[in-house]
Design a protein around this motif. Sequence first.
Motif, PDB file in Angstrom:
ATOM      1  N   THR A 240     -43.707  73.956 -44.584  1.00  0.00           N
ATOM      2  CA  THR A 240     -44.930  74.273 -44.233  1.00  0.00           C
ATOM      3  C   THR A 240     -45.212  75.452 -44.703  1.00  0.00           C
ATOM      4  O   THR A 240     -44.663  76.534 -44.513  1.00  0.00           O
ATOM      5  N   LEU A 241     -46.291  75.606 -45.717  1.00  0.00           N
ATOM      6  CA  LEU A 241     -46.903  76.739 -46.545  1.00  0.00           C
ATOM      7  C   LEU A 241     -48.092  77.418 -45.703  1.00  0.00           C
ATOM      8  O   LEU A 241     -48.992  76.472 -45.384  1.00  0.00           O
ATOM      9  N   PHE A 242     -47.836  78.637 -45.396  1.00  0.00           N
ATOM     10  CA  PHE A 242     -48.931  79.392 -44.654  1.00  0.00           C
ATOM     11  C   PHE A 242     -50.226  79.567 -45.550  1.00  0.00           C
ATOM     12  O   PHE A 242     -50.168  79.982 -46.425  1.00  0.00           O
ATOM     13  N   GLY A 243     -51.449  79.259 -44.974  1.00  0.00           N
ATOM     14  CA  GLY A 243     -52.505  79.552 -45.646  1.00  0.00           C
ATOM     15  C   GLY A 243     -52.798  78.159 -46.802  1.00  0.00           C
ATOM     16  O   GLY A 243     -53.941  78.556 -47.360  1.00  0.00           O
ATOM     17  N   ALA A 244     -52.227  77.502 -46.930  1.00  0.00           N
ATOM     18  CA  ALA A 244     -52.065  76.546 -48.007  1.00  0.00           C
ATOM     19  C   ALA A 244     -53.339  75.532 -47.794  1.00  0.00           C
ATOM     20  O   ALA A 244     -53.034  74.732 -46.819  1.00  0.00           O
ATOM     21  N   GLU A 245     -53.914  74.878 -48.676  1.00  0.00           N
ATOM     22  CA  GLU A 245     -55.039  73.845 -48.488  1.00  0.00           C
ATOM     23  C   GLU A 245     -54.054  72.643 -49.298  1.00  0.00           C
ATOM     24  O   GLU A 245     -53.049  72.541 -49.723  1.00  0.00           O
ATOM     25  N   HIS A 246     -55.072  71.690 -49.614  1.00  0.00           N
ATOM     26  CA  HIS A 246     -54.573  70.653 -50.471  1.00  0.00           C
ATOM     27  C   HIS A 246     -53.842  70.556 -51.450  1.00  0.00           C
ATOM     28  O   HIS A 246     -53.070  69.785 -51.745  1.00  0.00           O
ATOM     29  N   MET A 247     -54.246  71.587 -52.240  1.00  0.00           N
ATOM     30  CA  MET A 247     -53.574  71.755 -53.709  1.00  0.00           C
ATOM     31  C   MET A 247     -52.615  72.650 -53.744  1.00  0.00           C
ATOM     32  O   MET A 247     -51.791  72.919 -54.833  1.00  0.00           O
ATOM     33  N   LEU A 248     -52.027  73.211 -52.426  1.00  0.00           N
ATOM     34  CA  LEU A 248     -51.113  74.102 -52.369  1.00  0.00           C
ATOM     35  C   LEU A 248     -50.977  75.149 -53.504  1.00  0.00           C
ATOM     36  O   LEU A 248     -49.815  75.543 -53.816  1.00  0.00           O
ATOM     37  N   GLY A 249     -52.056  75.753 -53.451  1.00  0.00           N
ATOM     38  CA  GLY A 249     -52.143  76.940 -54.425  1.00  0.00           C
ATOM     39  C   GLY A 249     -52.528  76.536 -56.006  1.00  0.00           C
ATOM     40  O   GLY A 249     -52.585  77.767 -56.739  1.00  0.00           O
ATOM     41  N   GLY A 250     -52.417  75.464 -56.361  1.00  0.00           N
ATOM     42  CA  GLY A 250     -52.659  75.041 -57.765  1.00  0.00           C
ATOM     43  C   GLY A 250     -51.656  74.476 -58.419  1.00  0.00           C
ATOM     44  O   GLY A 250     -51.418  74.646 -59.708  1.00  0.00           O
ATOM     45  N   ILE A 251     -50.887  73.277 -57.746  1.00  0.00           N
ATOM     46  CA  ILE A 251     -50.028  72.707 -58.387  1.00  0.00           C
ATOM     47  C   ILE A 251     -50.309  71.765 -59.295  1.00  0.00           C
ATOM     48  O   ILE A 251     -49.526  71.299 -60.369  1.00  0.00           O
ATOM     49  N   SER A 252     -51.716  71.437 -59.387  1.00  0.00           N
ATOM     50  CA  SER A 252     -52.002  70.447 -60.525  1.00  0.00           C
ATOM     51  C   SER A 252     -52.258  71.118 -61.827  1.00  0.00           C
ATOM     52  O   SER A 252     -52.460  70.459 -62.684  1.00  0.00           O
TER      53      SER A 252
END
Length: 313
Positions: A240-252
């Motif tokens: 579980t990543l704190f503060g992360a939205e759907h792109m998890l910080g920019g994985i794409s």
Amino acid sequence: MSKSIPRIEAPAPVVSVSPVVLSAPGRGADLEVRVSAPVTGSGLPIIVFAHGHGSSSDGYLPLAHYWAARGFVVIQPTFLDSRTYSLGPEDPRSPLIWRFRVEDVTRVLDHLDVIEASVPGLAGRVDHSRIAAAGHSFGAQTTAMLLGARIRGPDGRLGEDLADPRLKVGVLLCAGGRGGDALSPLAREHFPYLNQVYAEMTTPTLVVAGDQDHSPLTVRGPEWFTDAYTLSPGPKSLLTLFGAEHMLGGISGNRVTETTDENPARVSAVQRLTWAYLHEAFYPGERAWAVACEELMASPTPLGRVESKTPPP
């Protein structure tokens, strides 16, 4: 086949070939894939990565390159929902787009020899017995189906079991949770294939979720994205990543407009922890996953937390 185990902190140069084209009768278009591999090493395990809705094999290079530089052959199909195809809702393939995705991954697994031969210098260096699958968002659902999840039909009965035993381990990034009353009216009307069930997903899997991933597809909030962990039998782990939205910080990709929570440190954590989980699955003696988890929790300001479960007795 002799195996040279890649060192944990010694990334290698990567060669990437795209498109590799596989014949796909009945699909309406041949299947195109990108293949990325380290230029050194042998006995290399494989990761088949399923992109999210609208993306393509050109996306998610922060993950694909990281994994390939550290000892994996990464294969990225471009699915029919990619923006490169511009498939409209009136297209007869659209209602079964989820099934075409699963078939595309199966086609990749059926043609590993062809894919391996397409990359100069790769032939004979790949271990076809050690295959992982990973996916993000819609791609996580695709991957979950191949790991043992199933779709419940309108009649309440479970659909076909599409699990592929060639896949030994998986990573699900932002996988949608259970269906039924957890789905929003939008999801129930437009995406009936999101009525997924995880009770039979027995393949070892790392589930990655952001605690700020609010989706219009569910009425449950970010917790919905942990269902693939909580509702499936072990062995499973949840990051579980704190503060992360759907792109998890920019994985794409860097500076991609769909990223609403751009955070290079978060992307770095996803890179390292997903790689470590898969690496330890195939090289258990190196304890890569255990070490990565220890490093995560040792930080004075951890980016997330990890929990794990084993099969019930």
